[in-house]
Write an enzyme that holds these catalytic residues in place. Sequence first.
Site, PDB file in Angstrom:
ATOM      1  N   LEU A 119       0.835  -1.190   0.000  1.00 20.13           N
ATOM      2  CA  LEU A 119       0.000   0.000   0.000  1.00 20.13           C
ATOM      3  C   LEU A 119       0.877   1.249   0.000  1.00 20.13           C
ATOM      4  CD1 LEU A 119      -2.649  -0.923   2.701  1.00 20.13           C
ATOM      5  CD2 LEU A 119      -2.933  -0.966   0.244  1.00 20.13           C
ATOM      6  N   ASP A 120       0.400   2.313  -0.641  1.00 23.87           N
ATOM      7  CA  ASP A 120       1.204   3.529  -0.621  1.00 23.87           C
ATOM      8  C   ASP A 120       0.980   4.278   0.685  1.00 23.87           C
ATOM      9  OD1 ASP A 120      -1.192   4.939  -0.819  1.00 23.87           O
ATOM     10  OD2 ASP A 120      -1.059   5.161  -2.989  1.00 23.87           O
ATOM     11  N   SER A 121       1.680   5.393   0.831  1.00 23.91           N
ATOM     12  CA  SER A 121       1.658   6.105   2.122  1.00 23.91           C
ATOM     13  C   SER A 121       0.293   6.641   2.482  1.00 23.91           C
ATOM     14  CB  SER A 121       2.676   7.250   2.086  1.00 23.91           C
ATOM     15  OG  SER A 121       2.368   8.140   1.017  1.00 23.91           O
TER      16      SER A 121
END
Length: 330
Positions: A119-121
């Site tokens: 998952l991205d930030s």
Amino acid sequence: MAAAEAAVPSSSSKTDTVPVLETAGTAAAMATTPSAMAAAATVAAAARTGSEARVSKAALATKLLSLSGVFAVHKPKGPTSAELLNRLKEKLLAEAGMPSPEWTKRKKQTLKIGHGGTLDSAARGVLRYTAIGELGKATDTLDSTGKVTEEKPYDKITQEDIEGILQKFTGNIMQVPPLYSALKKDGQRLSTLMKRGEVVEAKPARPVTVYSISLQKFQPPFFTLDVECGGGFYIRSLVSDIGKELSSCANVLELTRTKQGPFTLEEHALPEDKWTIDDIAQSLEHCSSLLPAELALKKSKPEESNEQVLSCEYITLNETKGEDDVSKTF
């Protein structure tokens, strides 16, 4: 078609032979005595149950392969995230009557479940931990699983002493990551190199963010911290640095991740007895609503192919060791 015959003595000393066929559809029609009719009804019910079970399994398999999104699971102490992933896959396959990942591959059906490290930030956001530290002992891994490398007195350390230094570790600070970590040198994890006995130099300090730290409990030599931080922050390094700041040493005894981005241990993490297709489907719907719209849309649309694909990612909460999980992909 085979039939079983039952001999039933009568008052006229004659024997009535009643054929009870194994085929459920004809058993009731062929039975002419109450006992035979009851037996036939049982066979018919069993046949219906078996047929319904097959239909149910097929429906579950279809539902399983239609799922896509992000959900949170409860990770107990012990297994790694990779082991947890395999256990999760096995439970889902068994429920859907799909024997193994190899079977799904042959049928052009693919189970793709990855750890939330992908998952991205925007999804990871703020991390929150509850950590129990132990004063007076340092280890090579900075936690209780490692080899003790140093012991120092701690008997004069007070609760006020600990509370007085926490501000030094709050905000935008520099932190040296542990040698035993997922950080890499020449393409290999530092922890792997350390286990081989190779000499590994510490990585330089790097910027990290700590939003808050509070002391929840102090019962020497143990102290409990509640920490909110950004990605890349190591609780093990924090506890070790606290010990040094107190002119002693310390290691992490227990570590629990209670929040990752919008997901919390209490509200969103599925325990193992809830690892069912229906429960995960509900969790996917709930968790997706917590993500930014563009990210939820991205995760709900796996790459186009001719295969039926279960494409999900999960995050683990209630870690007891595994800060590096935020950067793992399986």
